[in-house]
Design an enzyme around this catalytic site. Structure first.
Site, PDB file in Angstrom:
ATOM      1  N   GLU A 182      10.014  -7.975 -14.752  1.00  0.00           N
ATOM      2  CA  GLU A 182       8.714  -8.594 -15.035  1.00  0.00           C
ATOM      3  C   GLU A 182       8.168  -9.374 -13.845  1.00  0.00           C
ATOM      4  OE1 GLU A 182      11.266 -12.210 -15.526  1.00  0.00           O
ATOM      5  OE2 GLU A 182      11.466 -10.041 -15.438  1.00  0.00           O
ATOM      6  N   HIS A 220      15.156  -8.726 -13.210  1.00  0.00           N
ATOM      7  CA  HIS A 220      13.844  -9.229 -13.622  1.00  0.00           C
ATOM      8  C   HIS A 220      12.730  -8.237 -13.305  1.00  0.00           C
ATOM      9  CE1 HIS A 220      14.726 -13.456 -14.735  1.00  0.00           C
ATOM     10  NE2 HIS A 220      15.757 -13.291 -13.926  1.00  0.00           N
ATOM     11  N   CYS A 261      17.419 -10.916 -18.422  1.00  0.00           N
ATOM     12  CA  CYS A 261      18.317 -11.941 -17.883  1.00  0.00           C
ATOM     13  C   CYS A 261      18.973 -12.713 -19.029  1.00  0.00           C
ATOM     14  CB  CYS A 261      17.570 -12.840 -16.898  1.00  0.00           C
ATOM     15  SG  CYS A 261      18.677 -13.765 -15.789  1.00  0.00           S
TER      16      CYS A 261
END
Length: 241
Positions: free
Chosen positions: A179, A177, A88
């Site tokens: 993660e 994202h 990001c």
């Protein structure tokens, strides 16, 4: 020797990517730059195994005490061919640091857009085992408008053509994202009602969309994390860490 993780807010840490790297024997050194400022930046890259630059509510071009210093370190890490991952905001800072361009979108992209891998992404080692069309959690109002010279787009969504990219041999950027887990997604969804209003969604809609697609998203995100842990970091450096 450790992987430096630049975290820019309390909303999200390294998540599943950090857990996977630890499971593979890597040490993480997490720096909260939004709290530490420029003092949180390492003075050099000695004994640095790689760098992960996470997301945050900040934007490229804003005045933050740590941002220019972090981008300089990202440039140096790339020049040294250290493993470098941006997520990001982190991906946007990598693109900017290496000569690309970042700017605001006409409308923020929030939710689970389908990210489609192009021909380069479909044969990219780090994307191995990831569906060519896969919902990915996104929440951003800025995007990479132009990649650095020599960079390769790996995949994009209908609203954001550059969702994943590679520069050189060990630098990767992800606008989405990978993660994130469900708890992190809920935290992001609850964080900024005005931002979601600009995107035309509510926090409840973001969470519902994530729950609907979470199984596929999580499976792909875990595979990406394993790929990065397995293939991005040179084994010889891990053995001497």
């Amino acid at each position: 020797m450790a992987i430096i993780v630049f975290q820019h807010s309390e909303r999200g840490g390294p998540g599943r990517l950090g857990a996977t790297l630890r499971d593979h024997g890597f040490k993480l050194d997490i720096r909260r730059l939004d709290l530490l400022g420029a003092k949180g930046l390492p003075v050099d890259l000695d004994n640095v195994h790689g760098i992960i630059s996470l997301g945050g509510p900040q934007n490229v071009g804003e005045s933050h005490a740590w941002m220019s210093g972090e981008m300089e370190l990202l440039r140096k890490a790339h020049a040294k061919q250290l493993p470098l991952i941006g997520i990001c905001l982190g991906a946007q800072m990598i693109a900017t640091a290496l000569g690309g361009e970042v700017g605001p979108m006409q409308k923020p992209e929030v939710g689970m857009p389908v990210v489609s891998l192009n021909a380069a992404g479909q044969i990219e080692t780090m994307m191995g085992g990831i569906p060519w069309n896969c919902p990915q959690f996104s929440t951003h109002g800025y995007e990479v408008k132009k990649l650095p010279t020599g960079a390769q787009v790996l995949g994009g969504s209908s609203m954001c053509p550059i969702q994943a990219f590679r520069v050189g041999i060990r630098t990767y950027g992800f606008q989405y994202h990978p993660e994130a887990d469900m708890e992190m997604i809920r935290t992001y969804a609850a964080a900024d009602a005005k931002f979601h209003e600009r995107a035309g969604v509510t926090a409840e809609q973001v969470v519902a969309d994530a729950e609907k697609h979470y199984e596929m998203f999580a499976r792909a995100a875990d595979r990406l994390a394993v790929n990065l842990a397995t293939y991005l970091f040179p084994l010889s450096r891990k053995l001497t860490a």
